[in-house]
Design an enzyme around this catalytic site. Structure first.
Site, PDB file in Angstrom:
ATOM      1  N   GLU A 134      -8.542 -15.827  40.506  1.00 27.99           N
ATOM      2  CA  GLU A 134      -7.805 -14.718  41.603  1.00 27.99           C
ATOM      3  C   GLU A 134      -8.697 -15.044  42.838  1.00 27.99           C
ATOM      4  O   GLU A 134      -8.188 -14.818  44.138  1.00 27.99           O
ATOM      5  CB  GLU A 134      -8.229 -13.384  41.300  1.00 27.99           C
ATOM      6  CG  GLU A 134      -7.562 -12.967  39.947  1.00 27.99           C
ATOM      7  CD  GLU A 134      -6.216 -12.824  39.790  1.00 27.99           C
ATOM      8  OE1 GLU A 134      -5.354 -13.717  40.535  1.00 27.99           O
ATOM      9  OE2 GLU A 134      -5.592 -12.059  39.388  1.00 27.99           O
TER      10      GLU A 134
ATOM     11  N   ASN B  29     -18.128 -17.930  34.731  1.00 26.44           N
ATOM     12  CA  ASN B  29     -18.349 -18.101  35.922  1.00 26.44           C
ATOM     13  C   ASN B  29     -18.095 -17.036  36.898  1.00 26.44           C
ATOM     14  O   ASN B  29     -17.781 -16.818  38.009  1.00 26.44           O
ATOM     15  CB  ASN B  29     -17.088 -19.048  36.675  1.00 26.44           C
ATOM     16  CG  ASN B  29     -15.630 -18.471  36.113  1.00 26.44           C
ATOM     17  OD1 ASN B  29     -15.605 -17.172  35.773  1.00 26.44           O
ATOM     18  ND2 ASN B  29     -14.601 -19.098  36.009  1.00 26.44           N
TER      19      ASN B  29
ATOM     20  N   HIS C  31       1.617  16.069  17.849  1.00 31.56           N
ATOM     21  CA  HIS C  31       0.987  15.199  18.433  1.00 31.56           C
ATOM     22  C   HIS C  31       1.621  13.761  18.721  1.00 31.56           C
ATOM     23  O   HIS C  31       2.478  13.655  18.017  1.00 31.56           O
ATOM     24  CB  HIS C  31      -0.337  14.858  17.683  1.00 31.56           C
ATOM     25  CG  HIS C  31      -0.230  14.140  16.411  1.00 31.56           C
ATOM     26  ND1 HIS C  31       0.246  15.390  15.236  1.00 31.56           N
ATOM     27  CD2 HIS C  31      -0.694  13.164  15.954  1.00 31.56           C
ATOM     28  CE1 HIS C  31       0.136  14.388  14.119  1.00 31.56           C
ATOM     29  NE2 HIS C  31      -0.238  13.142  14.620  1.00 31.56           N
ATOM     30  N   HIS C  32       1.073  13.280  19.657  1.00 30.96           N
ATOM     31  CA  HIS C  32       1.677  11.708  20.031  1.00 30.96           C
ATOM     32  C   HIS C  32       3.110  11.752  20.722  1.00 30.96           C
ATOM     33  O   HIS C  32       3.809  10.915  20.972  1.00 30.96           O
ATOM     34  CB  HIS C  32       1.786  10.678  18.872  1.00 30.96           C
ATOM     35  CG  HIS C  32       0.431  10.534  18.169  1.00 30.96           C
ATOM     36  ND1 HIS C  32      -0.687  10.891  18.742  1.00 30.96           N
ATOM     37  CD2 HIS C  32       0.325   9.885  17.028  1.00 30.96           C
ATOM     38  CE1 HIS C  32      -1.837  10.342  17.909  1.00 30.96           C
ATOM     39  NE2 HIS C  32      -1.143   9.876  16.657  1.00 30.96           N
TER      40      HIS C  32
ATOM     41  N   GLY D  16     -16.715 -13.927  36.844  1.00 31.34           N
ATOM     42  CA  GLY D  16     -15.696 -13.255  37.288  1.00 31.34           C
ATOM     43  C   GLY D  16     -14.278 -13.652  37.502  1.00 31.34           C
ATOM     44  O   GLY D  16     -13.966 -14.970  36.483  1.00 31.34           O
TER      45      GLY D  16
ATOM     46  N   ASP E 106      -1.310   8.571  11.209  1.00 33.94           N
ATOM     47  CA  ASP E 106      -0.752   9.148  10.444  1.00 33.94           C
ATOM     48  C   ASP E 106       0.743   9.027   9.979  1.00 33.94           C
ATOM     49  O   ASP E 106       1.288   9.643   9.093  1.00 33.94           O
ATOM     50  CB  ASP E 106      -1.171  10.676  10.387  1.00 33.94           C
ATOM     51  CG  ASP E 106      -0.686  11.370  12.082  1.00 33.94           C
ATOM     52  OD1 ASP E 106      -0.482  10.380  12.697  1.00 33.94           O
ATOM     53  OD2 ASP E 106      -0.906  12.550  12.004  1.00 33.94           O
TER      54      ASP E 106
ATOM     55  N   ASP F 128     -14.527 -15.516  31.242  1.00 33.90           N
ATOM     56  CA  ASP F 128     -15.279 -14.353  31.155  1.00 33.90           C
ATOM     57  C   ASP F 128     -14.469 -13.263  31.306  1.00 33.90           C
ATOM     58  O   ASP F 128     -14.553 -12.410  30.567  1.00 33.90           O
ATOM     59  CB  ASP F 128     -16.451 -14.461  31.776  1.00 33.90           C
ATOM     60  CG  ASP F 128     -16.234 -14.927  33.214  1.00 33.90           C
ATOM     61  OD1 ASP F 128     -15.363 -15.231  33.695  1.00 33.90           O
ATOM     62  OD2 ASP F 128     -17.398 -14.908  33.868  1.00 33.90           O
TER      63      ASP F 128
ATOM     64  N   GLU G 139      -4.098  -1.894  19.058  1.00 37.10           N
ATOM     65  CA  GLU G 139      -2.564  -2.155  18.833  1.00 37.10           C
ATOM     66  C   GLU G 139      -2.211  -3.497  20.094  1.00 37.10           C
ATOM     67  O   GLU G 139      -1.410  -4.390  19.593  1.00 37.10           O
ATOM     68  CB  GLU G 139      -1.627  -1.010  19.037  1.00 37.10           C
ATOM     69  CG  GLU G 139      -1.655  -0.005  18.011  1.00 37.10           C
ATOM     70  CD  GLU G 139      -2.621   1.120  18.313  1.00 37.10           C
ATOM     71  OE1 GLU G 139      -3.685   0.793  19.149  1.00 37.10           O
ATOM     72  OE2 GLU G 139      -2.777   1.852  17.404  1.00 37.10           O
TER      73      GLU G 139
ATOM     74  N   GLY H 142       1.453 -14.418  31.023  1.00 41.33           N
ATOM     75  CA  GLY H 142       0.353 -14.507  31.678  1.00 41.33           C
ATOM     76  C   GLY H 142      -0.608 -13.105  31.604  1.00 41.33           C
ATOM     77  O   GLY H 142      -1.231 -12.709  32.556  1.00 41.33           O
TER      78      GLY H 142
HETATM   79  C1  LIG Z   1      -3.414  -7.859  31.775  1.00 37.99           C
HETATM   80  C2  LIG Z   1      -3.620  -8.738  33.106  1.00 37.99           C
HETATM   81  N1  LIG Z   1      -4.411  -8.082  34.096  1.00 37.99           N
HETATM   82  C3  LIG Z   1      -4.514  -8.448  35.213  1.00 37.99           C
HETATM   83  C4  LIG Z   1      -4.211 -10.008  35.382  1.00 37.99           C
HETATM   84  C5  LIG Z   1      -4.374 -10.713  36.912  1.00 37.99           C
HETATM   85  N2  LIG Z   1      -5.548 -11.794  36.546  1.00 37.99           N
HETATM   86  C6  LIG Z   1      -4.714 -13.225  36.419  1.00 37.99           C
HETATM   87  S1  LIG Z   1      -6.047 -14.252  36.099  1.00 37.99           S
HETATM   88  C7  LIG Z   1      -7.397 -13.002  36.121  1.00 37.99           C
HETATM   89  C8  LIG Z   1      -8.724 -13.601  36.148  1.00 37.99           C
HETATM   90  C9  LIG Z   1      -9.056 -14.351  34.946  1.00 37.99           C
HETATM   91  O1  LIG Z   1     -10.431 -14.341  35.003  1.00 37.99           O
HETATM   92  P1  LIG Z   1     -11.072 -15.241  33.987  1.00 37.99           P
HETATM   93  O2  LIG Z   1     -10.636 -15.107  32.877  1.00 37.99           O
HETATM   94  O3  LIG Z   1     -12.513 -15.172  34.212  1.00 37.99           O
HETATM   95  O4  LIG Z   1     -10.735 -16.840  34.425  1.00 37.99           O
HETATM   96  P2  LIG Z   1     -11.269 -17.901  35.291  1.00 37.99           P
HETATM   97  O5  LIG Z   1     -12.560 -17.225  35.958  1.00 37.99           O
HETATM   98  O6  LIG Z   1     -11.722 -18.706  34.467  1.00 37.99           O
HETATM   99  O7  LIG Z   1     -10.405 -18.426  36.317  1.00 37.99           O
HETATM  100  C10 LIG Z   1      -6.758 -11.719  36.281  1.00 37.99           C
HETATM  101  C11 LIG Z   1      -7.620 -10.566  36.690  1.00 37.99           C
HETATM  102  C12 LIG Z   1      -3.500 -10.384  34.393  1.00 37.99           C
HETATM  103  N3  LIG Z   1      -3.087 -11.679  34.466  1.00 37.99           N
HETATM  104  N4  LIG Z   1      -3.318  -9.987  33.511  1.00 37.99           N
HETATM  105 MG   LIG Z   2     -14.045 -16.300  35.010  1.00 42.67          MG
END
Ligand SMILES: Cc1ncc(C[n+]2csc(CCOP(=O)(O)OP(=O)(O)O)c2C)c(N)n1
Ligand SMILES: [Mg+2]
Length: 550
Positions: free
Chosen positions: A466, A460, A114-115, A462, A28, A433, A51, A406
């Site tokens: 990491e 894969n 608000h906000h 997850g 708004d 993923d 956003e 990143g």
């Molecule tokens: C906003 C944010 N949150 C958390 C992270 C930490 N982080 C870096 S890579 C990653 C995992 C990415 O997983 P995925 O996209 O499935 O990649 P892959 O499995 O192919 O390595 C995370 C959680 C980040 N870089 N940015």
């Molecule tokens: Mg993955």
């Protein structure tokens, strides 16, 4: 001078920067300004799902068009976007971040609206933005809005970084005298600094025995590419690219010797770069991932560094010696011709798909021949990034990644923005993923606009990147299993999706994709949990050592 409302004046100036689409989310405190956008000839409103995605989209758009714009609402909207704007600040992406704020009277009377945090303070969020934008303007009834708009837009363009504009509800429609002169977007170098730099750099290059050129990210953000091509042509000096500088200059260029990433460089490149007695570095940024986990070893006394807004020869820094002047002046002054040998990168051999599970070692090699000229290739942080870095890209490709900031999920928004900016360029996203689950809903906007990118989702189970650094089997690296193949169909029928597990299925999918060119393609690629590109496995080991908890 002509009469125009402040809102329309801002939009007219945005068009001058080549911005014809504005991303954002309604609220708004910005609705009246959004009316002005919708009515404004030559500017289109592009709603985003949230956003943050809008900020990522304006970033992707800016990387293609030269600048982007985002409109959010006060507090809730702008804070959702701040990660995306901070990323653009870190990576030198110019975004005009416009926030619709409460009316001047509301703010002056410190009303409990608000906000807000309920404390009558209206400048808290703008203060936060002052650290991630290069200039800020608070448009109001009294100051000279036209001058303020021109000031921040010029800063955005010249410094290649985001700016912040607050426009209260009662300000958008105030008529002002609009200056007719175009924005002054000219770099003004300090002549003495420029001359001294050119003399010192030219003398240094002319004495060099083994010069080498490096191309990195700022060579794209500040449009150095044609000037670098002139430099390469004139001198014949070979060049290597850093990861953030990938494909800024065609990788088929006869002087291209490969990627420089410290210990992880293309074979032969590390020696040639690190033993060079004269490194001409365009837009260099030695961040952790870009430098192969800080394994680069460059002798500061061998470096001529040309950045957007300053230049350096060995230890002498020349402020206000802008790329726009330094490179042409150097090209003109130089009478050097490289006569050494140029090592060439081995062209990866073509391999044939087999009936075996997809693994990173072969996946990227199999994909490579399908990438088209003039593409936009986007790679998300994770295995996608490190795999894509290792394949040669076709000519005139724009490579988009966020290697410094990143923030995972960035690329879905950036894909949307890049497709809006260049709907007819072949555009491909590689994303994991885990990252996809952060910003997945933006796919619906890609579909609803009838855009036709190809998305490879690497499934894969997850956070593989990491897992390689820490906690391979820990629950925090797991994510819920989604039915990715079905997902894009809940948004529309403007999508073709498939699920592949083997090399043969990949080859088949790539043929099928051609038959569905008029739709977005969503290809889910099943990968093993712990499978990753070799490059990532090695760098992850270094990262794990650096971030040891005990
Ligand atoms: C906003 C944010 N949150 C958390 C992270 C930490 N982080 C870096 S890579 C990653 C995992 C990415 O997983 P995925 O996209 O499935 O990649 P892959 O499995 O192919 O390595 C995370 C959680 C980040 N870089 N940015
Ligand atoms: Mg993955």
């Amino acid at each position: 001078m002509s009469k125009m409302t402040i809102g329309d004046y801002l939009l007219t100036r945005l068009k001058e920067l080549g911005i014809h689409h504005i991303f954002g989310v309604a609220g708004d405190f910005n609705l009246g300004f959004l009316d002005q956008i919708v009515k404004h000839t030559g500017i289109e409103w592009i709603g985003a799902c949230n956003e943050l995605n809008g900020a990522y989209a304006s970033d992707g758009y800016a990387r293609i068009k030269g600048a982007g714009a985002l409109v959010t609402t006060f507090g809730v909207g702008e804070l959702s976007a701040i990660n995306g704007i901070a990323g653009a600040y870190a990576e030198y992406v110019p975004i005009v971040n416009i926030v619709g704020t409460p009316s001047t009277a509301t703010q002056n009377n410190k009303m409990l609206v608000h906000h807000t945090l309920g404390d009558g303070h209206f400048n808290i969020f703008a203060d936060m933005y002052s650290r991630v934008t290069v200039a800020q303007a608070f448009l109001d009834k009294t100051n000279n809005a036209a001058e303020e708009i021109d000031r921040v837009l010029t800063a955005c363009w010249l410094h290649k970084r985001p700016v912040y504009i607050s426009i209260p509800t009662d300000v958008s429609y105030i008529p002002i005298d609009a200056p007719k002169k175009p924005l002054n977007l000219v770099y003004t170098s300090q002549p003495e600094a420029l001359n001294q730099f050119v003399e010192q750099a030219a003398n240094f290059i002319e004495k060099a025995k083994q010069p080498i050129t490096l191309v990195d990210f700022a060579a794209q953000r500040f449009p150095m590419q044609p000037l670098i091509l002139d430099f390469l042509k004139k001198t014949g000096i070979p060049f290597a690219a850093l990861s953030m500088g990938k494909a800024i200059i065609n990788e088929s260029h006869p002087q291209f010797i490969g990627n420089y990433m410290g210990n992880f460089s293309t074979s032969g490149v590390q020696n040639q770069v690190e033993q060079s007695d004269c490194i001409i570095a365009f837009g260099l940024l030695l961040s952790d991932f870009n430098s192969g986990g800080f394994t680069t070893n460059l002798n500061a006394d061998s470096i001529i560094a040309i950045h957007g807004e300053y230049a350096r020869v060995q230890k002498s820094i020349y402020e206000k010696a802008f790329f726009y002047h330094t490179i042409p002046a150097l090209n003109k002054r130089l009478s050097y011709r490289y006569s050494g040998a140029i090592i060439h990168t081995a062209v990866p051999e073509k391999i044939l798909p087999e009936d075996t599970a997809l693994r990173h070692e072969r996946f990227w090699q199999l994909i490579s021949p399908y990438l088209e000229k003039k593409s936009i290739i986007i790679a998300e942080t994770g295995t996608s990034l490190f795999g894509s870095l290792q394949i040669p890209l076709p000519d005139e490709t724009t490579y988009i990644s966020q290697i410094l900031w990143g923030s995972i999920g960035y690329t879905v928004g950036a894909l949307f923005g890049a497709c809006i900016a260049a709907p007819h360029r072949p555009t491909v996203l590689f994303i994991g993923d885990g990252s996809f689950q952060l910003t997945a809903q933006e796919i619906s906007n890609i579909e609803s606009h009838g855009l036709t990118p190809t998305l490879f989702l690497l499934d894969n189970d997850g956070f593989t990147v990491e897992r390689l650094i820490h906690g391979a089997t820990m629950p925090y690296n797991d994510i819920p299993a989604w039915n990715y193949t079905k997902l894009p169909h809940i948004f529309s029928d403007n999508v073709w999706s498939t699920y592949i597990t083997t090399e043969k299925e990949l080859a088949h999918a790539l043929v099928e994709r051609q038959k569905n060119k008029h739709k977005m393609a969503f290809i889910t690629v099943k990968m093993d949990k712990m499978d990753a590109p070799k490059l990532l496995i090695q760098i992850a080991k270094l990262m794990a050592q650096r971030n040891q908890y005990n």
